[in-house]
Design a protein around this motif. Structure first.
Motif, mmCIF file in Angstrom:
data_model
loop_
_atom_site.group_PDB
_atom_site.id
_atom_site.type_symbol
_atom_site.label_atom_id
_atom_site.label_comp_id
_atom_site.label_asym_id
_atom_site.label_seq_id
_atom_site.Cartn_x
_atom_site.Cartn_y
_atom_site.Cartn_z
ATOM 1 N N PHE A 117 0.711 -1.093 -0.322
ATOM 2 C CA PHE A 117 -0.067 0.404 0.186
ATOM 3 C C PHE A 117 0.583 1.323 0.056
ATOM 4 C CE2 PHE A 117 -3.011 3.095 2.746
ATOM 5 C CZ PHE A 117 -3.651 2.812 1.125
ATOM 6 N N ALA A 118 2.141 1.744 1.167
ATOM 7 C CA ALA A 118 3.096 2.794 0.707
ATOM 8 C C ALA A 118 3.663 2.904 -0.648
ATOM 9 C CB ALA A 118 3.780 1.726 1.777
ATOM 10 N N SER B 44 1.141 3.805 -2.950
ATOM 11 C CA SER B 44 1.004 5.448 -2.470
ATOM 12 C C SER B 44 2.221 6.333 -2.920
ATOM 13 C CB SER B 44 0.262 5.338 -1.107
ATOM 14 O OG SER B 44 1.626 5.677 -0.162
ATOM 15 N N LEU B 45 2.745 5.650 -3.209
ATOM 16 C CA LEU B 45 4.744 6.620 -3.614
ATOM 17 C C LEU B 45 4.223 6.430 -5.192
ATOM 18 C CD1 LEU B 45 7.614 5.317 -1.378
ATOM 19 C CD2 LEU B 45 5.140 7.288 -0.974
#
Lengths: 210, 332
Positions: free
Chosen positions: B116-117, B120-121
């Protein structure tokens, strides 16, 4: 172990240098990019000490959402020129005392925390309060947050919600005379109300736009 | 010396993962164009190699030999960094994708958070490219995509919470194993639909390809890019699409698990099942591209914030209540 030390020093040097560059770089957009680099290296440090949940949340919340909004605002407002004045102008000397006071306060807070850690280790002994090492970081965090600190946790959530609603209410203004797009109206339009077939007489024309 | 051999082993593993991913990205571009063409009763790329399979390689060759033009008024460092960031972020996420119970590069505790991280980046590559080009269309495209990707991330995050409630772990392998009896697509079907649409928006696929809406913004954030840098944006985009398909396959379609737990099916290695599921989702992506017209921007925002977010939040409450009431909450 040596590899660990190498990674630790690399990430911390990047973190410190980029933190300095946030304030030192002349272009505001560059500042935000350095801030992002700072966040990323700090989350790497979190992961290195075994706090992988905090590190990932740091990436998701700060880098993935907060910094994007920073970047958004900075790019939209084009504040690149203002920052130069801030540093070079006469105004800058007025902000120095305030900055000094705040930074001394933060410095002493850090000293207090580190001092307590050094001389009263039992206060900070995690193994007493939190469960065993065997369960993962995320589990232990959840077990503390949702048992011992549930009320504090809920209250902080409510405060954040109130702050969000407050920010929306403060900036919300109802403008009159704006043509709003109503999707229900747009979808439910029929042919009968959109199209009109008229008999056009020669040399007379029709009157539209009544 | 021992340290070096460990490093070499890891590099070998990483290459063994990344080279197939890159090759499949090239193949998937071809598949996308083929499916798109078949829906429209065209042939699509069918000249280079058998069935046009080598079309992507030919395209890549063309891009490599083209000149890279860097606009004189652009911010050069960020301009060059942007495609690199897109490409890197699209590739590093594959580290945690499990291809079977043991075949995973990094079996970390917070695998789904990592995915997810990283996804999202992904917005940074686009914002950096759009801003550094110092030109109107790329900038507008970047601003649009920033708002769009941040909005749809929220609903993807809430959907992931739904799945996590049923699993009780953030590890991707645990998520797959939790679906042994029933894939999550059955109990959480509405969430799967919302995830699929949010994934379309997150990867800037049609009908949500507003950041590069060619009718309004030329090519959005890619307008000033040329040659290999453009190709890297392109590859990164498709690697991201594959990644979102893999995420969907792991969260809802049982990952590397075989669909039926009987003898001949369990012989097939997990990687094959995962690839088949990714392909299924990707063909859906390609079909959507061919049959749905582009959204208007305010409709896009409305869909994200006023429809998907409340729906998925309500579903979180429902799932949690159901699990709590019937005492099904996973406890380790």
């Amino acid at each position: 172990m040596i590899a660990h030390a190498i990674f630790f020093y690399t990430f911390s040097i990047i973190a410190v240098v980029s933190a300095i560059m946030v304030t030192a770089s002349k272009n505001t957009v560059h500042s935000v990019f350095f801030l992002i680099l700072d966040f990323i290296s700090i989350s790497c440090l979190f992961i290195m000490i075994g706090a992988e949940f905090l590190g990932m949340i740091m990436l998701i919340v700060y880098v993935g959402a907060v910094a994007v909004l920073f970047l958004f605002v900075v790019m939209m407002l084009n504040v690149a020129q203002q920052k130069n004045q801030w540093f070079a102008g006469e105004q800058s000397s007025r902000h120095i005392p305030v900055g000094l006071i705040i930074s001394t306060l933060i410095f002493f807070e850090i000293i207090i925390v580190i001092g307590g850690w050094k001389y009263k280790p039992e206060i900070f002994d995690i193994n007493n309060s939190i469960a065993q090492i065997s369960i993962s970081n995320t589990h232990s965090l959840g077990q503390i947050l949702y048992t011992d600190y549930i009320h504090v946790f809920q209250i902080s959530g409510m405060i954040l919600l109130v702050a969000m609603v407050g920010a929306i209410v403060l900036t919300f203004r109802q403008r009159s005379g704006v043509k709003r797009q109503s999707y229900i109206k747009q979808i439910s339009r029929e042919r009968a109300e959109g199209v009109e077939v008229l008999e056009v007489q020669s040399n007379k024309g029709v009157k539209i736009d009544d | 010396m021992e340290y070096l051999s460990i490093v070499f082993q890891e590099v070998y593993k990483i290459l063994f993962l990344l080279v197939p991913v890159l090759v499949s990205v090239a193949m998937i571009v071809w598949l996308d164009r083929r499916v798109w063409a078949f829906v429209q009763k065209r042939q699509g790329p069918n000249v280079v190699g058998p069935f046009g399979l080598l079309q992507s390689l030919a395209d890549a060759l063309k891009y490599i030999f083209k000149e890279i033009i860097i606009p004189s008024s652009s911010n050069k460092v960020i301009f060059i960094l942007a495609p690199i960031v897109t490409m890197t972020l699209a590739l590093i996420a594959w580290a945690v994708i499990p291809f079977s119970a043991t075949q995973v590069l990094a079996d970390i505790n917070v695998g789904i958070l990592y995915l997810f991280a990283v996804s999202s980046l992904g917005v940074y590559g686009i914002i950096m490219g759009g801003w550094a080009s110092n030109s109107k269309y790329p900038f507008l495209g970047a601003i649009r995509s920033a708002a769009q990707m941040v909005s749809y991330e929220v609903s993807i995050g809430v959907i992931i919470i739904n799945v996590l409630l049923c699993v009780g772990s953030l590890n991707l392998n645990d998520i797959v194993i939790a679906q042994q009896n029933m894939w999550f697509v059955i109990p959480l079907f509405p969430m799967f639909v919302i995830f699929f649409i949010s994934a379309l928006a997150e990867t800037n696929r049609p009908p949500f390809d507003l950041p590069e809406a060619e009718a309004e913004l030329v090519a959005g954030y890619q307008t000033e890019y040329s040659g290999m840098m453009y190709a890297m944006f392109w590859l990164g985009e498709y690697a991201n699409i594959l990644l979102m398909c893999a995420m969907g396959a792991i969260l809802f379609l049982g990952g590397w698990m075989s669909p039926i737990d009987v003898y001949p099916f369990t012989l097939v290695p997990g990687a094959i099942w995962l690839i088949l599921k990714i392909l299924l989702l990707f063909i859906l992506f390609a079909l959507v591209k061919a049959i749905v017209p582009r959204y208007r921007y305010d409709q896009l925002m409305r869909l994200g914030w006023k429809v998907f977010l409340p729906l998925s939040l309500i579903w979180v409450v429902l799932t949690a209540s159901y699990l709590f009431y019937f005492n099904l909450l996973p406890v380790n």
